[in-house]
Write a protein that holds these residues in place. Structure first.
Motif, short mmCIF file in Angstrom:
data_model
loop_
_atom_site.label_atom_id
_atom_site.label_comp_id
_atom_site.label_asym_id
_atom_site.label_seq_id
_atom_site.Cartn_x
_atom_site.Cartn_y
_atom_site.Cartn_z
N LYS A 99 -0.16 -3.67 -6.98
CA LYS A 99 -0.26 -2.27 -7.40
C LYS A 99 -0.98 -1.39 -6.40
N ILE A 100 -1.78 -1.95 -5.50
CA ILE A 100 -2.45 -1.14 -4.48
C ILE A 100 -1.41 -0.45 -3.60
N ASN A 101 -0.32 -1.17 -3.30
CA ASN A 101 0.75 -0.60 -2.48
C ASN A 101 1.45 0.56 -3.18
N SER A 102 1.31 0.66 -4.50
CA SER A 102 1.98 1.71 -5.27
C SER A 102 1.20 3.03 -5.28
N ILE A 103 -0.05 2.99 -4.85
CA ILE A 103 -0.88 4.19 -4.95
C ILE A 103 -0.36 5.32 -4.06
N LYS A 104 0.24 4.99 -2.93
CA LYS A 104 0.80 6.04 -2.07
C LYS A 104 1.87 6.83 -2.81
N TYR A 105 2.64 6.16 -3.66
CA TYR A 105 3.66 6.85 -4.44
C TYR A 105 3.03 7.61 -5.60
N ALA A 106 1.93 7.10 -6.11
CA ALA A 106 1.21 7.83 -7.16
C ALA A 106 0.73 9.18 -6.63
N ARG A 107 0.24 9.19 -5.39
CA ARG A 107 -0.22 10.45 -4.78
C ARG A 107 0.97 11.38 -4.52
N LEU A 108 2.11 10.79 -4.14
CA LEU A 108 3.32 11.58 -3.94
C LEU A 108 3.71 12.29 -5.23
N PHE A 109 3.78 11.55 -6.32
CA PHE A 109 4.21 12.15 -7.59
C PHE A 109 3.16 13.07 -8.18
N GLU A 110 1.91 12.88 -7.80
CA GLU A 110 0.87 13.84 -8.20
C GLU A 110 1.20 15.22 -7.63
N GLN A 111 1.67 15.25 -6.39
CA GLN A 111 2.04 16.52 -5.76
C GLN A 111 3.26 17.15 -6.44
N LEU A 112 4.03 16.34 -7.14
CA LEU A 112 5.25 16.82 -7.79
C LEU A 112 5.06 17.07 -9.28
N GLY A 113 3.82 16.92 -9.76
CA GLY A 113 3.51 17.26 -11.15
C GLY A 113 3.53 16.11 -12.14
N PHE A 114 3.33 14.88 -11.65
CA PHE A 114 3.39 13.71 -12.53
C PHE A 114 2.12 12.87 -12.43
N ASN A 115 1.67 12.37 -13.57
CA ASN A 115 0.74 11.25 -13.58
C ASN A 115 1.54 9.98 -13.31
N SER A 116 0.86 8.86 -13.17
CA SER A 116 1.60 7.65 -12.83
C SER A 116 0.97 6.40 -13.43
N VAL A 117 1.80 5.39 -13.55
CA VAL A 117 1.36 4.06 -13.98
C VAL A 117 1.70 3.08 -12.87
N ILE A 118 0.70 2.41 -12.34
CA ILE A 118 0.93 1.36 -11.36
C ILE A 118 0.64 0.03 -12.04
N TYR A 119 1.40 -1.00 -11.69
CA TYR A 119 1.17 -2.29 -12.34
C TYR A 119 1.57 -3.42 -11.42
N ASP A 120 1.11 -4.61 -11.75
CA ASP A 120 1.44 -5.81 -10.99
C ASP A 120 2.59 -6.55 -11.64
N HIS A 121 3.60 -6.90 -10.84
CA HIS A 121 4.66 -7.77 -11.35
C HIS A 121 4.08 -9.13 -11.72
N ARG A 122 4.83 -9.87 -12.48
CA ARG A 122 4.44 -11.24 -12.83
C ARG A 122 4.10 -12.04 -11.57
N ARG A 123 3.05 -12.83 -11.67
CA ARG A 123 2.57 -13.69 -10.58
C ARG A 123 1.97 -12.90 -9.42
N HIS A 124 1.93 -11.60 -9.52
CA HIS A 124 1.35 -10.76 -8.47
C HIS A 124 0.06 -10.11 -9.00
N GLY A 125 -0.87 -9.86 -8.09
CA GLY A 125 -2.08 -9.15 -8.46
C GLY A 125 -2.80 -9.80 -9.62
N ASP A 126 -3.08 -9.00 -10.65
CA ASP A 126 -3.83 -9.49 -11.81
C ASP A 126 -2.95 -9.89 -12.99
#
Length: 308
Positions: A99-126
């Motif tokens: 999910k750390i890799n997803s934060i760049k897209y979270a910042r992108l969508f923040e500029q476009l007017g969206f909140n975001s949900v980042i998550y880890d796929h199965r067996r990844h991250g937490d």
């Protein structure tokens, strides 16, 4: 003489079966337990590239979520809420990332007017889960995330899904398999068929060029993890998706070839848009073209989403 021949044949058959079994376990292990990137390495990479802003992350309003997977484990998600809006984008990272890799897209969508949900796929991250299935089980995990978030934000809010690489394929598999609850999709460098993708990697990076390798891997994947490569095919379900979809790929991508995205774009019915960047290796379109990437997503939203 006949007994001796039968004995030799039996020994050779046993050796062949043993070798086949070893090969099958090794081949299926390579897929099921693909080596993941270290979390600290991803964090350092994203921080040095200024795609992860630690100060922003510390102060932004957020909520940690543990969401039940229908596959009997917990999925770790973080609901990032920098804006006073219910409009939200769920971001699906690629294989070996988190999910750390997803934060760049979270910042992108923040500029476009969206909140975001980042998550880890199965067996990844937490998140839980013992194996990686390249979209087969991940699509039902995504369904659980989408349903959970839709209930939180309400039916009137806009809900989008952004996927990168395996996350993009997972997005298409989800959207084409289940009842859609999202209002738009952005898929960045998806594969169109996993059998063809694995064969491409085998022929590019190993001396194994025969489809026999895939048949053996399929047998052991079915026995060990309950699916075959043939069941991971976005091209087979893309025709079921009516919701607006933006397809993104970079022409320099040598891991997942651009023609796969072109194929999916052509097969998609209804509202759609395609952007091929000249610069960027696999899953690097945003990294190499951040401003143009944002402009592309903004154009897509203005054309197909905000007008509804």
């Amino acid at each position: 003489m006949k007994r001796r021949l039968l004995f030799i044949t039996g020994v050779l058959s046993s050796i062949f079966t043993a070798l086949l079994t070893i090969f099958g376990f090794v081949a299926s292990n390579k897929l099921m337990y693909l080596k993941l990137k270290d979390t600290e390495v991803i964090l350092q990479r994203e921080t040095l590239a200024k795609r992860f802003d630690e100060k922003w992350y510390e102060i932004v309003q957020k909520k940690e979520l543990w969401i039940d997977s229908p596959n009997d484990y917990l999925l770790k998600a973080i609901f990032l809420k920098p804006l006073q809006t219910q409009n939200t984008v769920i971001i699906c990272h690629g294989v070996t990332e988190n999910k750390i890799n997803s934060i760049k897209y979270a910042r992108l969508f923040e500029q476009l007017g969206f909140n975001s949900v980042i998550y880890d796929h199965r067996r990844h991250g937490d998140s839980g889960g013992k194996t990686t299935s390249f979209g087969f089980y991940e699509k039902t995990d995504l369904k659980a995330i989408v349903s959970f978030i839709r209930e939180k934000i309400g039916k009137e809010a806009l809900l989008g899904i952004h996927g990168e690489s395996m996350g993009a394929a997972t997005t298409i598999l989800y959207a084409g398999t289940f009842k859609e609850e999202a209002d738009f999709y952005v898929v960045d460098c998806p594969f169109s068929d996993f059998t063809e993708q694995v064969l491409h990697i085998l022929r590019s990076e190993t001396p194994l060029r025969s489809t026999m390798t895939l048949r053996i891997a399929n047998l052991f994947l079915k026995l060990r993890d309950g699916y075959t490569l043939k069941l991971i095919s976005p091209r087979e379900v893309i025709k079921n998706i009516a919701t607006p979809m933006l397809f993104i790929h970079s022409l320099e991508d040598e891991l997942i070839l651009p023609h796969m995205t072109k194929e999916l774009y052509e097969a998609k019915k209804g509202d759609k848009m395609l952007k091929l960047f000249n610069k960027g290796a696999h899953a690097k379109s945003f990294n190499e073209n951040p401003q143009e990437y944002e402009q592309t997503v903004r154009e897509f939203l203005n054309r197909f989403v905000f007008t509804q």
